[in-house]
Write a protein that holds these residues in place. Structure first.
Motif, mmCIF file in Angstrom:
data_model
loop_
_atom_site.group_PDB
_atom_site.id
_atom_site.type_symbol
_atom_site.label_atom_id
_atom_site.label_comp_id
_atom_site.label_asym_id
_atom_site.label_seq_id
_atom_site.Cartn_x
_atom_site.Cartn_y
_atom_site.Cartn_z
ATOM 1 N N PHE A 81 0.849 -1.186 0.000
ATOM 2 C CA PHE A 81 0.000 0.000 0.000
ATOM 3 C C PHE A 81 0.890 1.243 0.000
ATOM 4 O O PHE A 81 1.919 1.268 0.686
ATOM 5 C CB PHE A 81 -0.916 -0.004 1.219
ATOM 6 C CG PHE A 81 -1.962 -1.095 1.196
ATOM 7 C CD1 PHE A 81 -3.186 -0.883 0.574
ATOM 8 C CD2 PHE A 81 -1.705 -2.333 1.769
ATOM 9 C CE1 PHE A 81 -4.143 -1.889 0.532
ATOM 10 C CE2 PHE A 81 -2.653 -3.340 1.738
ATOM 11 C CZ PHE A 81 -3.880 -3.121 1.113
ATOM 12 N N HIS A 82 0.486 2.257 -0.734
ATOM 13 C CA HIS A 82 1.342 3.444 -0.864
ATOM 14 C C HIS A 82 1.734 3.996 0.504
ATOM 15 O O HIS A 82 2.896 4.341 0.753
ATOM 16 C CB HIS A 82 0.633 4.523 -1.685
ATOM 17 C CG HIS A 82 1.471 5.748 -1.896
ATOM 18 N ND1 HIS A 82 2.546 5.769 -2.763
ATOM 19 C CD2 HIS A 82 1.419 6.985 -1.340
ATOM 20 C CE1 HIS A 82 3.115 6.957 -2.741
ATOM 21 N NE2 HIS A 82 2.452 7.712 -1.879
ATOM 22 N N ARG A 84 0.129 3.536 4.848
ATOM 23 C CA ARG A 84 -0.942 3.087 5.741
ATOM 24 C C ARG A 84 -1.234 4.178 6.778
ATOM 25 O O ARG A 84 -1.750 3.878 7.849
ATOM 26 C CB ARG A 84 -0.560 1.760 6.434
ATOM 27 C CG ARG A 84 -0.313 0.630 5.449
ATOM 28 C CD ARG A 84 -0.225 -0.735 6.133
ATOM 29 N NE ARG A 84 0.772 -0.786 7.182
ATOM 30 C CZ ARG A 84 2.065 -1.022 7.005
ATOM 31 N NH1 ARG A 84 2.548 -1.224 5.785
ATOM 32 N NH2 ARG A 84 2.908 -1.059 8.045
ATOM 33 N N THR A 88 -5.647 8.309 5.462
ATOM 34 C CA THR A 88 -5.607 8.209 4.004
ATOM 35 C C THR A 88 -6.485 7.065 3.521
ATOM 36 O O THR A 88 -6.793 6.125 4.260
ATOM 37 C CB THR A 88 -4.175 7.969 3.498
ATOM 38 O OG1 THR A 88 -3.698 6.707 4.010
ATOM 39 C CG2 THR A 88 -3.234 9.083 3.939
ATOM 40 N N SER A 90 -5.613 4.820 1.333
ATOM 41 C CA SER A 90 -4.828 3.586 1.298
ATOM 42 C C SER A 90 -4.622 3.020 2.697
ATOM 43 O O SER A 90 -4.522 1.805 2.880
ATOM 44 C CB SER A 90 -3.480 3.823 0.610
ATOM 45 O OG SER A 90 -2.720 4.813 1.281
ATOM 46 N N ALA A 93 -7.752 1.188 3.292
ATOM 47 C CA ALA A 93 -7.758 -0.027 2.469
ATOM 48 C C ALA A 93 -6.868 -1.110 3.076
ATOM 49 O O ALA A 93 -7.198 -2.306 3.033
ATOM 50 C CB ALA A 93 -7.303 0.303 1.052
ATOM 51 N N ALA A 94 -5.740 -0.713 3.659
ATOM 52 C CA ALA A 94 -4.843 -1.685 4.289
ATOM 53 C C ALA A 94 -5.518 -2.348 5.471
ATOM 54 O O ALA A 94 -5.388 -3.567 5.685
ATOM 55 C CB ALA A 94 -3.555 -0.987 4.734
ATOM 56 N N GLN A 129 -9.747 4.699 9.277
ATOM 57 C CA GLN A 129 -8.996 3.452 9.364
ATOM 58 C C GLN A 129 -9.391 2.719 10.649
ATOM 59 O O GLN A 129 -9.237 3.250 11.744
ATOM 60 C CB GLN A 129 -7.499 3.734 9.375
ATOM 61 C CG GLN A 129 -6.632 2.482 9.404
ATOM 62 C CD GLN A 129 -5.159 2.836 9.619
ATOM 63 O OE1 GLN A 129 -4.775 3.315 10.683
ATOM 64 N NE2 GLN A 129 -4.339 2.610 8.596
ATOM 65 N N ARG A 169 5.448 8.113 0.223
ATOM 66 C CA ARG A 169 5.490 6.649 0.237
ATOM 67 C C ARG A 169 5.922 6.174 1.622
ATOM 68 O O ARG A 169 6.939 6.630 2.170
ATOM 69 C CB ARG A 169 6.471 6.152 -0.827
ATOM 70 C CG ARG A 169 6.684 4.633 -0.837
ATOM 71 C CD ARG A 169 5.530 3.908 -1.486
ATOM 72 N NE ARG A 169 5.856 2.477 -1.652
ATOM 73 C CZ ARG A 169 5.316 1.501 -0.922
ATOM 74 N NH1 ARG A 169 4.424 1.774 0.012
ATOM 75 N NH2 ARG A 169 5.668 0.250 -1.136
#
Length: 355
Positions: A81-82, A84, A88, A90, A93-94, A129, A169
């Motif tokens: 993932f770009h 965590r 964000t 991403s 999503a993680a 998250q 990143r």
């Protein structure tokens, strides 16, 4: 030691990250609701730590199932993932990816319809998250010894790029992908053993005390996720967390020092940590070493603050830990999976011996 408190805007918090300064975000009050625990924990002292290591017949076959290849495959995807970072898309999503992985394990165990059941839930936070919480227990509650007691193995699932939290990143392979890998792989192995017990094939494992596996959101933002989880548990009169073993960074070995399984001596419980040293001596090739963090440096501190016995495992002496964290270089190329394996060993030993 705790310093004076100060209201900070987000840009000021980012400045702390750039300077490598750790902090606890106390804005929501979870850190300070100490009065609640006295209302909640009538059975606080009904659990006694074991004195000796006695379940080699169960643990040693489990240790043989540890797979460096499987851990590398898991961490490669998790660190893909770009970022965590907890605020964000991403990062969210993680968390969802990890929830799905854990849920598949639980479904496999439950499909065997045996003595062990598992459940997985997303602990929702206002920032998007989620934390992920997995529970493994005997199916028949009345058979559980001290059924309200809970043992916790934990790590944090978020990451951060200290120079650009939202867009930079941040693979977070070591911080704390390695701790997440440690706890997740221990979960996999214990679940396989539970399923084997359910099918009368393989190494049996049925916890007498429920085990939970916690993957916290927003540690890098000041222990936010674990603070909220702990506050929730403190207010649940039907749950009594008796011990927590936390893993944050288990994947780096310093080039000029012998590897250790670091066990923190501050913001932790001495009795629990000393018992973990016995577990390490029984099951690990890499021996323990005392390390000192110097502050409330990870999620175990959220439990310690509320009077729960906690211990914290770390990859090395703090001044010899990974130089790559909070940057794009914290990737799987800089992870020593043989070292991570030693932490999985102590996680497995602790879970079996304690439960």
């Amino acid at each position: 030691q705790e310093t004076s408190r100060k209201w900070m805007e987000e840009e000021e918090i980012f400045a702390l990250l750039k300077q490598g300064k750790k902090f606890v975000d106390v804005t929501d009050g979870w850190w300070d609701d100490d009065g609640l625990q006295t209302l909640k924990r009538p059975s606080k002292d009904n659990f006694r730590l074991p004195q000796n290591v006695t379940h080699q017949d169960i643990v040693e076959p489990l240790v043989k199932q540890i797979s460096e290849d499987e851990m590398e495959a898991f961490l490669t995807e998790f660190s893909g993932f770009h970022t965590r970072y907890y605020r964000t898309a991403s990062g969210k999503a993680a968390s969802e990816w990890l929830y799905t992985k854990c849920n598949k394990i639980a479904e496999s165990v439950n499909d065997h319809n045996g003595e062990v059941k598992m459940s997985v839930r997303q602990f929702d936070h206002r920032w998007g998250q989620s934390s992920v919480i997995v529970r493994m227990e005997k199916k028949t509650a009345e058979n559980n010894r001290k059924k309200n007691n809970v043992l916790v193995l934990s790590a944090h699932l978020d990451s951060v790029n200290s120079w650009n939290p939202y867009w930079g990143r941040s693979p977070g392979a070591d911080d704390d992908g390695s701790g997440t890998t440690t706890v997740f792989h221990a979960l996999e192995i214990l679940a396989n053993a539970a399923a084997s017990k359910n099918s009368n094939d393989g190494t049996p494992f049925v916890p007498e005390i429920p085990l939970e596996f916690h993957f916290y959101s927003a540690e890098e933002a000041g222990l936010l996720g674990s603070q909220q989880v702990v506050s929730s548990y403190m207010n649940d009169k039907d749950v009594n967390v008796v011990a927590v073993f936390h893993f944050d960074m288990t994947g780096y070995t310093p080039p000029f020092s012998a590897p250790i399984v670091g066990l923190a001596t501050d913001y932790t419980n001495v009795e629990l940590t000393n018992y973990i040293k016995k577990v390490n001596e029984a099951y690990c090739e890499t021996k323990w070493g005392d390390v000192k963090c110097g502050y409330a440096c990870s999620d175990h501190a959220s439990w310690t603050k509320k009077g729960v016995k906690s211990a914290f495992a770390f990859e090395a002496q703090f001044d010899e830990s990974s130089p790559y964290i909070h940057s794009p270089k914290d990737n799987v190329d800089n992870i020593d999976f043989g070292h991570v394996k030693e932490f999985v060993k102590v996680a497995l030993g602790w879970a079996v011996e304690m439960s």
